[in-house]
Structure formats: structure tokens, C-alpha cells
Design a protein around this motif. Sequence first.
Motif, PDB file in Angstrom:
ATOM      1  N   ALA A 222       5.259  -3.947  -3.711  1.00 32.98           N
ATOM      2  CA  ALA A 222       5.496  -3.901  -5.152  1.00 32.98           C
ATOM      3  C   ALA A 222       4.458  -3.013  -5.821  1.00 32.98           C
ATOM      4  CB  ALA A 222       5.419  -5.319  -5.721  1.00 32.98           C
ATOM      5  N   GLN A 225       1.003  -4.419  -6.020  1.00 34.21           N
ATOM      6  CA  GLN A 225       0.304  -4.431  -4.736  1.00 34.21           C
ATOM      7  C   GLN A 225      -0.245  -3.045  -4.408  1.00 34.21           C
ATOM      8  OE1 GLN A 225       3.738  -6.017  -2.589  1.00 34.21           O
ATOM      9  NE2 GLN A 225       2.530  -7.853  -2.057  1.00 34.21           N
ATOM     10  N   SER A 254       4.589   4.981  -7.088  1.00 30.30           N
ATOM     11  CA  SER A 254       3.573   4.006  -7.500  1.00 30.30           C
ATOM     12  C   SER A 254       2.186   4.422  -7.024  1.00 30.30           C
ATOM     13  CB  SER A 254       3.915   2.622  -6.940  1.00 30.30           C
ATOM     14  OG  SER A 254       5.126   2.145  -7.473  1.00 30.30           O
TER      15      SER A 254
END
Length: 329
Positions: A222, A225, A254
Motif C-alpha cells: 500500500a 507502506q 508511490s
Amino acid sequence: MMLIDSVKLEKMMLAKRVAKFLNGSQSDDDRIAVEDVARLLARDLSTQVREVLAFELRHCDVLPSDLAEKIARDVEDVASPFLSSTHAFNDETLAALIPSLAEHARVTIARRPDLGGLAVKALAEHSEAPGVTTLVRNDSVGLSQEACDAVVGRFGDDRRLMDQLSARADLPLVVVEQIIDKVSDHCRDTLMQHYAVDGTLAEKIAGGSRIEALWQQIANAAPQQVHALVNDMRKQKRLTHLLVAEMAERGSASFLESSFALEAGLPIIQVREALNLKKAQDFVDLMKRIGVSKAMAPRFLNIARKLYVEGAHGTNDNAAPSAGLAGEG
């Protein structure tokens, strides 16, 4: 018991006299006779007698090869003082002897500051880890590429030994490239600085397994994380622009956003807006703010186009900044 001690003492005194004689200049006939006595003493059952003989003969430059080799193959207390100083062997004869020696003898030889290239190569090819470690730490002798190849080929999986090798200042560049993925991060940085290894090349060589492991860690993680991982890597000084580019090219927006946000001190949403390429100047300012090099800026521009303009992280019909503009500054 006293009789045995007296005999041993007499032999020890004889060993000293024999060595003193052989250290001098004598006629061939006399020398041959004394050499035979030395051979007998070198086979004596008493370690102490053999120790005295070996110690006293360590500075004798001319010894029969069989006598010198007998001493060299003896136990450590006998052989080491002799091997640390003797010049009874030349480079060729010492190299030929090394494969048949015990490891303690190889370690002693590896400490010598006057080793020739053949002996160095033989140590690299035949010594175990203790001898090879001693050799690579011996800055008084040079390591040829052949010797280095032998060390890397035999002990490439021994990170501690590879770190020791990397500390040398005389490695051929090809050897540097061979070991750059086998050493610790600290030693890798030292190698790059000392040998002026291009960072991109170093990461390409060293990063393969590390990048794969990192990708497995973040591929299905995620965003929160990923952000936590990136933050830890940055604190540990393991985050590089090249590594960020590698992860982003594999599809991790991300990782890219968190890395740039932490480095620039900006909110992730602001970094994402710059990467959407809606305003060329925002992207350029972001590259400048985080210190992206001119060489890397076009790569990040292509990444932004694929992830945010053409991909699922954003759409934009406006013209994206040119690679040249993105790399300015």
C-alpha cells in the motif's frame, strides 16, 4: 629425565653452531658435511631442537632446497620464524612450494613485504580464507589481475573478504567492477570514490539483486507502506535517484512520489501535480529542488509521461516540458 634434557640441550647448541657455520663463507666440502648435520637436526624428534635450527637459519641465504623445504613444511613454531625472513627461496621456488604448505605457513608468507608476483598468485590460488585475507591486507605487495581474479573466483561470496579486497588502492578497474556487487554498501561507496567509478555503472552492476529484492517488497504494498519504507531508506542514506528511477520504471508511482516528497520537503499531492506535467515549470522546479542531475532529468521526464500522462495516474492534454528544459540547472 635429566639425561634427556642434557641431550636436547646439546643438540640445541649444535643447531646454533651449525647455523652459524652455514651463515658464513666456507669451502664446499666443509659446507656439504655441515649441511648433512643440519638435515639430521631438521628431522629431530624434539620440536625445540628444530625451532632453534630454523630460527638460526632464517637469515642464511644459501641453503639446500630440501633442507629449506623441510623446515618450511614443519609445524608452525618451527616454520613461521623461518618463512617470515628467509631468502632461501626465490619467487619461482616459493611459488612452487606454496601449494604443499600448511595454511599457517601460507599466512606467514602472505605477511611478507617482499613477495614476487608468482608467489602472490600462488597464494591467491591455493591459500584458504586466512591466507588470502592476510594477502589482500598486505599493502606492501601488488596484486595482479590474475591474483585478483583468483581471489574473487574462489571467495566472491565471502563479503568480509571482498570488503578487505575493496580497501586496496591498487586494484585494476576490471576487478573493481567485478567486486562492486559483492561488497558492503560502505565499501561500495569507497570504491566508487577512490576509483572514480561512474555511479550509473556502479548501480547497474551492484543494484541488480538489490533492486529485485526491493521490487518484491513494494510491488503489492500500500502507498502508506511504501512511504514508510522510503522514509527508512532515506534515513539510512540508501535512497538514490537511480534507484527511484528503477522503481518508478517498474510502475511504482508511490515510490517515486514518496521519494521526491521527502527529498523536496513537499506534500505528496504537490509532487504528484508536478509529475502530472500540467505545468512545465512545476516539473522543472521540482527537479531543481531535489537536485536531479541534467543526465537524470530526461529519464524522470519520460517516467512522468508514462505514469501520469499516458498511464493510470493522471491524464493531460497539455504539452509536457521538453527534456532539455527539464534538465536545466
